[in-house]
Design an enzyme around this catalytic site. Sequence first.
Site, mmCIF file in Angstrom:
data_model
loop_
_atom_site.group_PDB
_atom_site.id
_atom_site.type_symbol
_atom_site.label_atom_id
_atom_site.label_comp_id
_atom_site.label_asym_id
_atom_site.label_seq_id
_atom_site.Cartn_x
_atom_site.Cartn_y
_atom_site.Cartn_z
ATOM 1 N N CYS A 420 -52.882 100.357 3.510
ATOM 2 C CA CYS A 420 -53.940 101.364 3.512
ATOM 3 C C CYS A 420 -53.382 102.780 3.562
ATOM 4 C CB CYS A 420 -54.881 101.133 4.703
ATOM 5 S SG CYS A 420 -56.024 99.766 4.418
ATOM 6 N N ASP A 452 -71.341 102.146 2.505
ATOM 7 C CA ASP A 452 -71.090 101.261 3.627
ATOM 8 C C ASP A 452 -69.796 100.516 3.342
ATOM 9 O OD1 ASP A 452 -71.524 99.528 5.918
ATOM 10 O OD2 ASP A 452 -73.638 100.125 5.778
ATOM 11 N N ASP A 453 -69.514 99.461 4.124
ATOM 12 C CA ASP A 453 -68.285 98.719 3.925
ATOM 13 C C ASP A 453 -68.280 97.951 2.599
ATOM 14 O OD1 ASP A 453 -67.287 99.628 6.289
ATOM 15 O OD2 ASP A 453 -67.862 97.871 7.459
ATOM 16 N N ASP A 470 -61.518 93.860 -14.828
ATOM 17 C CA ASP A 470 -60.459 94.310 -15.738
ATOM 18 C C ASP A 470 -59.763 95.498 -15.106
ATOM 19 O OD1 ASP A 470 -60.010 93.023 -18.369
ATOM 20 O OD2 ASP A 470 -62.186 93.242 -18.546
ATOM 21 N N ASP A 493 -66.912 92.141 -21.284
ATOM 22 C CA ASP A 493 -67.126 90.723 -20.999
ATOM 23 C C ASP A 493 -68.583 90.435 -20.652
ATOM 24 O OD1 ASP A 493 -64.496 89.957 -21.444
ATOM 25 O OD2 ASP A 493 -63.890 90.365 -19.384
ATOM 26 N N GLY A 543 -65.697 101.554 -4.594
ATOM 27 C CA GLY A 543 -64.380 101.389 -5.184
ATOM 28 C C GLY A 543 -63.270 101.693 -4.207
ATOM 29 N N HIS A 544 -62.066 101.678 -4.734
ATOM 30 C CA HIS A 544 -60.859 101.949 -3.947
ATOM 31 C C HIS A 544 -59.907 102.755 -4.825
ATOM 32 C CE1 HIS A 544 -57.481 101.085 -1.130
ATOM 33 N NE2 HIS A 544 -56.768 101.137 -2.248
#
Length: 758
Positions: A420, A452-453, A470, A493, A543-544
């Site tokens: 992280c 939120d989480d 993807d 897709d 997202g991250h």
Amino acid sequence: MRTPDQPVLRDIVLIGGGHSHVGVLKRFAMKPVPGVRLTLICRDTHTPYSGMLPGYVAGHYSYDDVHIDLSRLAEFAGARFYRAEARGIDRDSKRVICKGRPDVPYDILSINIGSSPRTNEVEGASQYAVPVKPITGFNNRWLALLSRIENHEGPLTVGVVGAGAGGVELTLAMQYRLKNELEQRGRDSGQLHFHLFDAAEEILPTHNAKVREVFRKTLSERGVKLHLGSPVEKVGEGLLRTAAGETLQTDEVLWVTRAGGPAWLEETGLALDEGLFLRVRDTLQAENDDSVFAAGDIANVVNHPREKAGVFAVRQGPPLAENLKRMALGKAPNDFHPQKKWLALISTGDKYAVASRGDMQLDGAMVWRWKDWIDRRFMEKFTDLLPMDEGAALPDTSAAQNPEEASQAISAVAMRCGGCGAKVGSTVLSRALGELRPIDRDDIIIGLHAPDDAAVLRVPPGKAVVHTVDFFRAFIDDPYTFGRVAANHSLGDVFAMGAEAQSATAVATVPYGIESKVEDVVYQMMSGAVDVLNEAGCALVGGHTGEGRELALGFAVNGLIDPDKVMSKGGLRAGDVLILTKPIGTGTLFAAHARLAAKGRWIDSALASMVQSNKKAADCLRSFGSKACTDVTGFGLLGHLVEMTRPSGVDAELDLSAIPILPGAEETAAAGILSSLQPANIRLRRGIRDQDKWVKHPRYPLIFDPQTAGGLLASVSADKAEDCVRELKALGYPHTAIIGRVLPQDDSGPIEPITLRE
């Protein structure tokens, strides 16, 4: 896409691909400045060299002979190339306002956009005259004019407004070309009439009397009639009228005078002259803004006024590049001193030219050969490009403007945390994503509107969930366009199965750097992605974003579908025909782009295909009863077709000649330039019957070519296929084609399911 070892500290943004800026790109390529990033914003991928344009019109040069490929040059220089049109400058926030994309921040800005016709000053000129400037758009106008003139029957009268060097040279080039074209078609070239107009009393007023006399004689011998001393006051359909009351019936009118700067410059607050040209100091900096530079036609160097000629733009390139570097490093810029006399080589269309410098004049075929040699030498500087060394890997903070930036830069290339600890900071993310406006959907219970989480979604009764993911590295250096392609690819897709896109969760990797630069990359990339997601009705729900050496982006996408209406890979039926909705070739083209071996217009065509959504195509195929569909991506056309035949229990026949191919892909594949994934895909050749028979076919490598955001491969019953293709073309998929048919599986089983034919 080249990934620099140095963190970006300063952004130099270049608006326009004029003669000065191509010189800047070449100089930065030869000697880059650590920590300084170049971004070129230009609507056109190929920029013409004005010195050779008359020769192109006359037919002595090809298109590529006289155009510099900005895509290839930017890649060579390690610069980002944004295919966009600048529409304004916000100097308070130091951002370039562009049409159709997010604003582009700059630390230092340079403008080299040429000039635009001021046809609005003459009644009817905007509507009925063909402007020669800006020259970046001249080719399309010339080809259209050439086509109209070649197909014209009877006498033909062309009026050219502007009797300076540009107008005279262009008139003679056109007259020479059109005369030859007519004679080659067996038509009477004597029916071709040219008239040259100018408010001045003399042609070529900035040149000496001996030069003017040569051109007066040449124009007279060619039958070009001069109308001097009275300005044109009206252009109408089929006529041109001067202030002296002279009226001429015309078939075409070309405008080679009254150029000025674009109107949007008036809104910038930058110092302008009466022609809307930027007033610049000897350093090429704007009179009232140290961070803005200008060169070429758009610049008026107030202490050294000169005519608008390409020679000055070319000469300004080196001092402009040097001053941009000095400013980026916190040094004072140097003064630029233009030559008082300059050499002009003006052609007469027929491989004959006149040299003019001060009171000197020289003319002849030898002068044209000299001009040709000089021009070709100039173009070689921007066409004979070899990949450069990557440069130093150690951090260099010379471009840092304060200790905090230097500290961030050193941190950016130091040992980075994993886990992280590799996440992009929340402050940077909140600023970058704060301006994005993902769509809201009623079935999104928790998403970005209330983070939120995790996201919480509602699945309507009677619907099933389609889920796909993807992710890939950036293959171009424009994060906005990359974001659009990545989102489009990820949605493929879902559409291929006949589903509606519901939500997307992003995963991104952003190169290390100081916060302001990382923030802009995230914003540009996610702006492009959100534009595509919103258009598809798909909500970005989270997202991250983490740090990494290379820019990368992917999405996990959820879709909703009626479980009884799924298009799957296993739905092929014997007797159906195979339809492909987009051309193939992205893998080889972008491999070539990285090696400076692809023309910019090829990359433009590939990107235009890659950003086109498959949604409408999928809806159309489903409406024509398709039960089998897939999007053509990393495994290539053959790989995805084999994937469809096996669960369907059928064989398939591919017509190589019918497969739509992107421009340039056959050329790059023939040169042996293939994607790094190609060798893995070629292993599937065992699925082709008599594959040894086809290995030398020019299209054989392309059926293994991995695609990014490729089209849909689907089967439709034979009796509906032609109607389906017509409908797909009407929906905006012009390259859609029937590329083969589905066959019953023979006794050998699924070992060699694919038959090729021409």
